[in-house]
Scaffold this motif. Structure first.
Motif, short mmCIF file in Angstrom:
data_model
loop_
_atom_site.label_atom_id
_atom_site.label_comp_id
_atom_site.label_asym_id
_atom_site.label_seq_id
_atom_site.Cartn_x
_atom_site.Cartn_y
_atom_site.Cartn_z
N VAL A 15 0.87 -1.17 0.00
CA VAL A 15 0.00 0.00 0.00
C VAL A 15 0.90 1.22 0.00
CG1 VAL A 15 -1.88 1.20 1.16
CG2 VAL A 15 -1.73 -1.29 1.31
N VAL A 16 0.86 1.99 -1.09
CA VAL A 16 1.82 3.07 -1.30
C VAL A 16 1.09 4.37 -1.61
CG1 VAL A 16 3.53 1.41 -2.14
CG2 VAL A 16 2.09 2.63 -3.78
N GLY A 17 1.85 5.45 -1.73
CA GLY A 17 1.29 6.74 -2.09
C GLY A 17 1.74 7.84 -1.15
N PRO A 18 1.23 9.05 -1.37
CA PRO A 18 1.66 10.20 -0.57
C PRO A 18 1.25 10.07 0.89
CG PRO A 18 0.52 10.91 -2.57
CD PRO A 18 0.30 9.45 -2.45
N THR A 19 1.97 10.77 1.74
CA THR A 19 1.64 10.81 3.15
C THR A 19 0.27 11.44 3.36
OG1 THR A 19 2.50 11.48 5.31
CG2 THR A 19 2.72 13.09 3.55
N GLY A 20 -0.45 10.97 4.37
CA GLY A 20 -1.74 11.52 4.70
C GLY A 20 -2.92 10.94 3.96
N THR A 21 -2.69 9.92 3.13
CA THR A 21 -3.78 9.34 2.35
C THR A 21 -4.43 8.14 3.00
OG1 THR A 21 -2.12 8.11 1.06
CG2 THR A 21 -2.96 10.18 0.11
N GLY A 22 -3.93 7.71 4.16
CA GLY A 22 -4.58 6.61 4.87
C GLY A 22 -4.00 5.23 4.59
N LYS A 23 -2.71 5.18 4.23
CA LYS A 23 -2.08 3.90 3.91
C LYS A 23 -2.09 2.93 5.11
CE LYS A 23 1.80 5.80 2.62
NZ LYS A 23 1.41 7.22 2.77
N SER A 108 7.89 5.64 1.86
CA SER A 108 9.31 5.85 1.58
C SER A 108 9.67 5.07 0.32
CB SER A 108 10.16 5.41 2.78
OG SER A 108 9.84 6.16 3.93
N GLY A 109 9.70 5.77 -0.82
CA GLY A 109 9.75 5.11 -2.11
C GLY A 109 10.90 4.13 -2.29
N LEU A 110 12.10 4.53 -1.92
CA LEU A 110 13.25 3.66 -2.12
C LEU A 110 13.16 2.42 -1.23
CD1 LEU A 110 15.83 3.20 -3.68
CD2 LEU A 110 17.05 4.53 -1.95
N TYR A 111 12.58 2.58 -0.05
CA TYR A 111 12.42 1.44 0.85
C TYR A 111 11.41 0.45 0.28
CZ TYR A 111 15.31 3.70 4.37
OH TYR A 111 16.37 4.26 5.03
N VAL A 112 10.34 0.95 -0.31
CA VAL A 112 9.38 0.06 -0.96
C VAL A 112 10.05 -0.70 -2.09
CG1 VAL A 112 7.25 -0.02 -2.33
CG2 VAL A 112 7.38 1.45 -0.32
N ARG A 113 10.81 0.02 -2.91
CA ARG A 113 11.52 -0.63 -4.02
C ARG A 113 12.51 -1.66 -3.50
NH1 ARG A 113 11.71 2.44 -8.80
NH2 ARG A 113 12.66 0.58 -9.74
N ALA A 114 13.20 -1.33 -2.41
CA ALA A 114 14.19 -2.26 -1.85
C ALA A 114 13.52 -3.55 -1.40
CB ALA A 114 14.93 -1.61 -0.69
N ALA A 115 12.33 -3.45 -0.84
CA ALA A 115 11.63 -4.65 -0.36
C ALA A 115 11.11 -5.48 -1.52
CB ALA A 115 10.47 -4.25 0.55
N LEU A 116 10.63 -4.83 -2.57
CA LEU A 116 9.90 -5.55 -3.62
C LEU A 116 10.71 -5.87 -4.87
CD1 LEU A 116 6.50 -3.61 -3.65
CD2 LEU A 116 7.10 -5.66 -2.33
N ASP A 117 11.64 -4.99 -5.24
CA ASP A 117 12.26 -5.07 -6.56
C ASP A 117 13.65 -5.69 -6.54
OD1 ASP A 117 10.12 -4.01 -7.86
OD2 ASP A 117 10.96 -2.01 -8.12
N VAL A 118 14.10 -6.06 -7.73
CA VAL A 118 15.48 -6.48 -7.91
C VAL A 118 16.34 -5.24 -7.71
CG1 VAL A 118 17.17 -7.38 -9.55
CG2 VAL A 118 14.83 -8.29 -9.52
N THR A 277 4.85 11.97 -7.23
CA THR A 277 5.62 11.89 -8.47
C THR A 277 6.36 10.56 -8.57
OG1 THR A 277 5.90 14.30 -8.53
CG2 THR A 277 7.48 12.98 -9.78
N TRP A 278 6.97 10.14 -7.46
CA TRP A 278 7.73 8.89 -7.43
C TRP A 278 6.84 7.70 -7.76
CZ3 TRP A 278 12.85 7.31 -5.92
CH2 TRP A 278 12.98 5.94 -5.69
N PHE A 279 5.72 7.57 -7.05
CA PHE A 279 4.88 6.39 -7.22
C PHE A 279 4.08 6.41 -8.51
CE2 PHE A 279 5.51 6.21 -2.53
CZ PHE A 279 6.06 4.94 -2.47
#
Length: 305
Positions: A15-23, A108-118, A277-279
Motif C-alpha cells: 500500500v503506497v502513495g503520498p503521506t496523509g492518504t490513509g495507507k 518511503s519510495g526507495l524502501y518500498v523498491r528495496a523490499a519488492l524489486d530487484v 511523483t515517485w509512485f
C-alpha cells in the motif's frame, strides 16, 4: 486499463502513495480481510519514540494485526536501505511461512523498491569514504563532482549533494562499477501487487494541515523535547524528519509553535508531492481514490485472481 496483478495468492500487497492518504489504515483493513500481517516501509516509523510526528498507529489502532519493523531503531541510529531490504524480506518470508498474507505499507519510495524489486546494494569502505570526505573538505565538492561526471556521467548528471557524490565515488573505487549501474529496475524480486492511494490536491492539503494541528495538540513539542534528551540531534536520519526538525527550533527558542506548525505543513505538502511523483512514475501501481466509497472492497477487488 490498469496493470495486470500477479495471480499468486502469496503476492505481497504493498500500500503506497503520498503521506496523509490513509495507507496505514488501509493496510490494517486488508490484513484483517486477508489474514495478514503488516510490514512497515515508512523509514521514520522505524524509530522508537517517534510516534506523534510520524502518525504511527497506536496499538489499539492496529486492531490486533501484527506489525513488523516498527520501533526498531534508536533515534541516534542511521536508517539503512540495505539493512531494511534484508529485514523486510526476512519478515515477509516469515509471514508467508505462517500461511499469512504480507502487507507492506509506507511512502518511503526507495524502501518500498528495496523490499519488492530487484535491487542490489554496493559495498562500503569507511576508509575510502573518510578519505573522500577529507578531500572534499580540502578542495571543495566541485572537484569531486567533476571527477564523478567524467567517470560516471549518469550519476554525475543526477547527483547534486555532497553526500551522494562522495558515495558514488566510493562505490566506483570499491567495486569498480559505476554507481548508476546499481539503479533499481522495475522488476519484482517476489510476486507483488502495489495499491496506490491518492486524492485531490486541495483535499490532501487540507488533510495534511489538519493532521499537523492534531500532532501539535497531541503533544508533538513534548515528544521532540523528550527525544532531544535521548540524542535526536545526533541522528542523521531522525533529526531531519518532518516536524522534528521544525520543532527542534521551537525547543531552541528560535521559532514559535505556530511558525513550526506552518513550516511543517508546507514541508509535508512538498514531501507528498515528491511521493506522488515517485509512485505515479511506476506503471505497476493500481491507483485508488483514498476518499472514494468502498475503498477496502475496491482494494480487495484488485487482488482477486
Amino acid at each position: 486499463m490498469g496493470p495486470v496483478a500477479p495471480s499468486s495468492a502469496q503476492a505481497v500487497v504493498a500500500v503506497v502513495g503520498p503521506t496523509g492518504t490513509g495507507k496505514s489504515d488501509l493496510a490494517v483493513e486488508l490484513a484483517l480481510a486477508l489474514d495478514g500481517e503488516v510490514v512497515n516501509a515508512d523509514s521514520m516509523q522505524f524509530y522508537r519514540g517517534m510516534d506523534i510526528g510520524t502518525a504511527k498507529l497506536t496499538v489499539p489502532e492496529r486492531r490486533g494485526v501484527p506489525h513488523h519493523l516498527l520501533d526498531i531503531l534508536d533515534v541516534r541510529e542511521e536508517a539503512s536501505v540495505s539493512a531494511f531490504q534484508a529485514e523486510a524480506r526476512a519478515a515477509i518470508r516469515g509471514i508467508q511461512a505462517r500461511g499469512k498474507r504480507a502487507i507492506l505499507a509506507g511512502g518511503s519510495g526507495l524502501y518500498v523498491r528495496a523490499a519488492l524489486d530487484v535491487l542490489e546494494f554496493p559495498g562500503t569502505d569507511p576508509a575510502v569514504r573518510a578519505r573522500l570526505e577529507a578531500e572534499a573538505e580540502q578542495v571543495g565538492i566541485g572537484v569531486l563532482a567533476r571527477r564523478l561526471a567524467a567517470a560516471d556521467p549518469v550519476s554525475g548528471a543526477r547527483l547534486r549533494d555532497a553526500r551522494r557524490i562522495i558515495r558514488a565515488l566510493e562505490v566506483l573505487e570499491v567495486t569498480g562499477r559505476p554507481f548508476s549501474s546499481y539503479m533499481p529496475r522495475r522488476e519484482y524480486a517476489l510476486p507483488a501487487v502495489q495499491i496506490g492511494l491518492d486524492m485531490d490536491r486541495s483535499a490532501l492539503h487540507a488533510r495534511l494541515a489538519a493532521r499537523v494541528d492534531r500532532m501539535v495538540d497531541g503533544g508533538l513539542l513534548a515528544e521532540v523535547r523528550r527525544l532531544d534528551a535521548a540524542g535526536l540531534r545526533e541522528g542523521k536520519t531522525a533529526s531531519r524528519a518532518l516536524g522534528y526538525a521544525q520543532f527542534l527550533r521551537v525547543a531552541d527558542g528560535e521559532s514559535t509553535v505556530e511558525q513550526a506548525a506552518e513550516q511543517t505543513t508546507v514541508a509535508t505538502r512538498q514531501f507528498a508531492r515528491r511521493q506522488a511523483t515517485w509512485f505515479h512514475a511506476d506503471p505497476r501501481v493500481h491507483w485508488l481514490d483514498a476518499l472514494g466509497p468502498d475503498l477496502v472492497a475496491n482494494a480487495l477487488g484488485i487482488l482477486e485472481p
